[in-house]
Design an enzyme around this catalytic site. Structure first.
Site, PDB file in Angstrom:
ATOM      1  N   ARG A 113       0.861  -1.182   0.000  1.00  0.00           N
ATOM      2  CA  ARG A 113       0.000   0.000   0.000  1.00  0.00           C
ATOM      3  C   ARG A 113       0.900   1.236   0.000  1.00  0.00           C
ATOM      4  O   ARG A 113       1.697   1.422   0.922  1.00  0.00           O
ATOM      5  CB  ARG A 113      -0.896  -0.025   1.244  1.00  0.00           C
ATOM      6  CG  ARG A 113      -1.750   1.201   1.358  1.00  0.00           C
ATOM      7  CD  ARG A 113      -2.743   1.206   2.530  1.00  0.00           C
ATOM      8  NE  ARG A 113      -3.341   2.516   2.545  1.00  0.00           N
ATOM      9  CZ  ARG A 113      -3.358   3.349   3.570  1.00  0.00           C
ATOM     10  NH1 ARG A 113      -2.875   2.990   4.732  1.00  0.00           N
ATOM     11  NH2 ARG A 113      -3.879   4.552   3.454  1.00  0.00           N
ATOM     12  N   HIS A 158      -3.008  11.052   0.586  1.00  0.00           N
ATOM     13  CA  HIS A 158      -2.564  10.768   1.965  1.00  0.00           C
ATOM     14  C   HIS A 158      -2.004  12.065   2.555  1.00  0.00           C
ATOM     15  O   HIS A 158      -0.797  12.206   2.761  1.00  0.00           O
ATOM     16  CB  HIS A 158      -1.525   9.645   1.946  1.00  0.00           C
ATOM     17  CG  HIS A 158      -1.252   9.005   3.286  1.00  0.00           C
ATOM     18  ND1 HIS A 158      -1.372   7.652   3.523  1.00  0.00           N
ATOM     19  CD2 HIS A 158      -0.858   9.520   4.475  1.00  0.00           C
ATOM     20  CE1 HIS A 158      -1.058   7.369   4.780  1.00  0.00           C
ATOM     21  NE2 HIS A 158      -0.731   8.491   5.386  1.00  0.00           N
ATOM     22  N   GLU A 203      -7.302   8.471   6.192  1.00  0.00           N
ATOM     23  CA  GLU A 203      -7.517   9.090   7.501  1.00  0.00           C
ATOM     24  C   GLU A 203      -7.975  10.544   7.420  1.00  0.00           C
ATOM     25  O   GLU A 203      -7.282  11.443   7.885  1.00  0.00           O
ATOM     26  CB  GLU A 203      -6.231   9.024   8.328  1.00  0.00           C
ATOM     27  CG  GLU A 203      -5.792   7.617   8.638  1.00  0.00           C
ATOM     28  CD  GLU A 203      -4.786   7.576   9.787  1.00  0.00           C
ATOM     29  OE1 GLU A 203      -4.367   8.632  10.251  1.00  0.00           O
ATOM     30  OE2 GLU A 203      -4.454   6.455  10.215  1.00  0.00           O
ATOM     31  N   ASN A 344      -7.865   1.836   9.877  1.00  0.00           N
ATOM     32  CA  ASN A 344      -6.555   1.925  10.524  1.00  0.00           C
ATOM     33  C   ASN A 344      -6.774   1.858  12.025  1.00  0.00           C
ATOM     34  O   ASN A 344      -7.444   2.721  12.610  1.00  0.00           O
ATOM     35  CB  ASN A 344      -5.858   3.252  10.185  1.00  0.00           C
ATOM     36  CG  ASN A 344      -5.462   3.331   8.724  1.00  0.00           C
ATOM     37  OD1 ASN A 344      -5.645   2.376   7.972  1.00  0.00           O
ATOM     38  ND2 ASN A 344      -4.916   4.463   8.322  1.00  0.00           N
ATOM     39  N   TYR A 346      -4.823   1.438  15.788  1.00  0.00           N
ATOM     40  CA  TYR A 346      -3.568   1.435  16.547  1.00  0.00           C
ATOM     41  C   TYR A 346      -3.770   1.266  18.044  1.00  0.00           C
ATOM     42  O   TYR A 346      -2.925   0.703  18.729  1.00  0.00           O
ATOM     43  CB  TYR A 346      -2.807   2.758  16.344  1.00  0.00           C
ATOM     44  CG  TYR A 346      -2.178   2.917  14.981  1.00  0.00           C
ATOM     45  CD1 TYR A 346      -2.875   3.464  13.908  1.00  0.00           C
ATOM     46  CD2 TYR A 346      -0.866   2.506  14.766  1.00  0.00           C
ATOM     47  CE1 TYR A 346      -2.294   3.609  12.663  1.00  0.00           C
ATOM     48  CE2 TYR A 346      -0.271   2.658  13.519  1.00  0.00           C
ATOM     49  CZ  TYR A 346      -0.992   3.208  12.477  1.00  0.00           C
ATOM     50  OH  TYR A 346      -0.408   3.348  11.244  1.00  0.00           O
ATOM     51  N   GLU A 413      -4.020  -0.168   8.118  1.00  0.00           N
ATOM     52  CA  GLU A 413      -2.847   0.144   8.937  1.00  0.00           C
ATOM     53  C   GLU A 413      -3.022  -0.434  10.334  1.00  0.00           C
ATOM     54  O   GLU A 413      -4.137  -0.459  10.878  1.00  0.00           O
ATOM     55  CB  GLU A 413      -2.619   1.655   9.099  1.00  0.00           C
ATOM     56  CG  GLU A 413      -2.054   2.351   7.892  1.00  0.00           C
ATOM     57  CD  GLU A 413      -1.879   3.849   8.092  1.00  0.00           C
ATOM     58  OE1 GLU A 413      -1.628   4.301   9.226  1.00  0.00           O
ATOM     59  OE2 GLU A 413      -2.005   4.567   7.086  1.00  0.00           O
TER      60      GLU A 413
HETATM   61  C1  PNW Z   1      -1.534   7.265  10.703  1.00  0.00           C
HETATM   62  N1  PNW Z   1      -4.225   7.976  16.530  1.00  0.00           N
HETATM   63  O1  PNW Z   1      -1.751   8.371  11.543  1.00  0.00           O
HETATM   64  C2  PNW Z   1      -1.154   7.726   9.298  1.00  0.00           C
HETATM   65  O2  PNW Z   1      -1.989   7.218   8.284  1.00  0.00           O
HETATM   66  C3  PNW Z   1       0.272   7.471   8.949  1.00  0.00           C
HETATM   67  O3  PNW Z   1       0.686   8.356   7.932  1.00  0.00           O
HETATM   68  C4  PNW Z   1       1.119   7.572  10.194  1.00  0.00           C
HETATM   69  O4  PNW Z   1       2.489   7.534   9.944  1.00  0.00           O
HETATM   70  C5  PNW Z   1       0.711   6.417  11.098  1.00  0.00           C
HETATM   71  O5  PNW Z   1      -0.685   6.386  11.311  1.00  0.00           O
HETATM   72  C6  PNW Z   1       1.414   6.433  12.453  1.00  0.00           C
HETATM   73  O6  PNW Z   1       1.116   7.614  13.141  1.00  0.00           O
HETATM   74  C7  PNW Z   1      -2.355   8.227  12.788  1.00  0.00           C
HETATM   75  O7  PNW Z   1      -4.135   8.908  17.339  1.00  0.00           O
HETATM   76  C8  PNW Z   1      -2.141   9.210  13.729  1.00  0.00           C
HETATM   77  O8  PNW Z   1      -4.888   6.932  16.840  1.00  0.00           O
HETATM   78  C9  PNW Z   1      -2.770   9.145  14.959  1.00  0.00           C
HETATM   79  C10 PNW Z   1      -3.601   8.067  15.268  1.00  0.00           C
HETATM   80  C11 PNW Z   1      -3.812   7.078  14.325  1.00  0.00           C
HETATM   81  C12 PNW Z   1      -3.188   7.167  13.098  1.00  0.00           C
END
Ligand code: PNW
Length: 507
Positions: A113, A158, A203, A344, A346, A413
């Protein structure tokens, strides 16, 4: 010892033995929190990894690329980025893409991706001038992927808006729907023969909330709940217009799929037995994932979000909601515009209602009238926001499947950050535990088609610069060659992909 004493002694011995046994059981039980699913991933399940143009390409002013919002944001004030870093060179993938593809090949991923830099193709953002050298770069990358049997999954946008368009308001200007959808059409025309998975926008919450709400990201505009919601509205319309263009003009011939990528944490009710906390959790999920996906699936913003923003707007003296309303025609335009949904994931938070929300607070950060907190025992990544909560992915995909009619979902992600660890055991257990939870959800019928580890290699982590590292491969940002070196997680992920299994031997 008389009989009684003997009995007592025996009783105590027994008690000690049972206590010991109980602790063993308890220990095993706590350990089994880490219980890893032992069923294999299906043969057609896709494993991959991701990057984005701005974070890896570098070559910011090479071969005719135009300036974008992040170039401008950083170059006008270097202190906005940790360590005063820039992404001018970053991983230099513009010159090293063949090496990147070799890393992907070694991992054995089914897909890669990556994103297209809008101003590399259209330096001013609009169709006046096409930059053929930029187009050639993506053609070369696609060719290299094809030679190595790796499926491209391409993100059209992006976060890197052309500066020429940003100066006209960017995503707060309604003309962005036109600008963006023409750019998307050009991408389908130029690359569509080789691309079967398209992601319109990555995002949007980060662009709208961080870019136009609190202004921490480019373009640094602080317009919470106003510019921020105009952005949300235009993202949805832009996505839908691009999907319709693909559907009408390209699908029959190119036979690809088009979706959107939305990031969302899991919001766990602070007290599972408290109905108010449960409502707070639902509302926040609708504010985060639903704001973008509800219109795309059902044709409108979530009802709960519309009503609370309207209530708060009126109380603030506005004569209508700060969240724009879709016209009937727009509702019809946006409804059903997805072939799959990207998620995505996390991290997670606990959530409850916040009775102290300021009456005049606006935007994503206030309008849900909730407050979140973390469990201090949760393990942390290097990013300030990243707490490791693997069970959150299971709850979130289950919620998503129940809320949107079990659509096809790709985890676009999921990743763990450190400050520079080559033997990255914590990343390995992050991947393992998240995949295990994902597999459990799949075994319950949730329709997950693929998993993407973020990221293939360390890269420019936005305002955190190079201090925070998500890569499976380490990148030497000090050296002119930007050498890539495998961390321990490479062998781990490679093995998962080839065996489709998270334990030594799957059932
Ligand atoms: C994403 N959160 O950003 C982006 O798509 C990427 O470009 C980035 O490098 C990656 O995740 C890591 O940060 C996020 O707060 C930023 O949960 C913040 C969050 C999630 C994704």
């Amino acid at each position: 010892m008389n009989v009684n004493k003997k009995f007592l002694q025996q009783y105590i011995n027994n008690m000690q033995a049972s206590l010991f046994l109980a602790s063993v059981i308890l220990f095993t039980l706590t350990k089994s929190e880490e219980h890893i699913n032992n069923t294999p991933f299906p043969k057609d399940f896709l494993f991959g990894t991701a990057t984005s143009a701005y974070q890896v390409e570098g070559a910011w002013n090479v071969d005719g690329k135009g300036v974008n919002n992040w170039d401008k944001f950083i170059h006008t004030n270097r202190s906005r980025i940790k360590g005063n870093d820039t992404a001018d060179v970053t991983c230099d993938s513009y010159h090293k893409y063949k090496e990147d593809v070799a890393l992907l090949k070694y991992l054995g991923v089914q897909f890669y991706r990556f994103s297209i830099s809008w101003t590399r193709i259209l330096p001013n953002g609009t169709q006046g001038k096409i930059n053929h050298q930029g187009v050639q770069y993506y053609k070369n990358l696609l060719k290299e992927l094809k030679r190595n049997n790796i499926t491209p999954m391409v993100t059209i946008f992006h976060w890197d808006t052309p500066q020429a368009l940003e100066e006209q308001g960017g995503w707060t200007n309604e003309r962005i729907v036109h600008w963006y959808s023409r750019y998307a059409r050009l991408c389908f025309q130029l690359f569509g023969d080789d691309v079967k998975y398209w992601m319109t926008v990555n995002e949007p919450k980060q662009t709208c909330n961080m870019g136009y709400g609190n202004g921490i990201f480019a373009p640094g505009v602080k317009s919470p709940g106003e510019g921020e919601y105009l952005c949300v509205y235009h993202v949805v319309l832009a996505h839908a217009t691009a999907w319709r263009i693909y559907d009408k003009e390209f699908r029959a011939q190119q036979k690809g799929k088009v979706g959107i990528v939305v990031d969302c944490s899991w919001y766990e009710p602070a007290d599972l037995w408290n109905i108010q906390d449960q409502l707070a959790s639902q509302l926040k999920l609708h504010f985060t994932y639903g704001l973008y996906v509800n219109p795309i699936v059902y044709g409108d913003f979530p009802w709960a979000v519309k009503s609370i923003v309207k209530k708060r707007s009126l109380a603030q003296g506005y004569n209508r909601s700060r969240l724009p309303e879709f016209s009937q025609q727009q509702k019809e335009l946006v409804k059903g515009t997805y072939d799959f949904l990207g998620l995505n994931y996390y991290t997670a938070r606990y959530i409850k209602p916040d009775p102290d929300t300021p009456v005049d607070g606006k935007g994503y950060d206030f309008d849900s009238e909730t407050t979140t907190f973390v469990d201090p025992h949760w393990e942390k990544g290097a990013s300030f926001w990243l707490y490791v909560v693997p069970w959150g992915i299971k709850k979130l995909v289950t919620w998503l499947s129940q809320t949107y009619g079990n659509p096809p979902v790709i985890i676009t992600e999921n990743g763990y950050s450190e400050h520079g660890t080559m033997d990255d055991q914590k990343r390995i257990s992050y991947i393992k535990s998240h995949l295990s939870n994902l597999k459990e959800a799949m075994n319950n019928g949730v329709n997950i088609k693929g998993y993407t580890y973020w990221s293939l290699m360390d890269n420019f982590e936005w305002v955190e610069g190079y201090a925070v590292k998500f890569g499976l491969y380490h990148v030497d940002f000090e050296g002119a060659k930007r050498n890539r070196t495998a961390k321990s997680s490479v062998e781990y992920y490679k093995k998962v992909i080839s065996t489709r299994c998270l334990v030594d031997k799957c059932k």
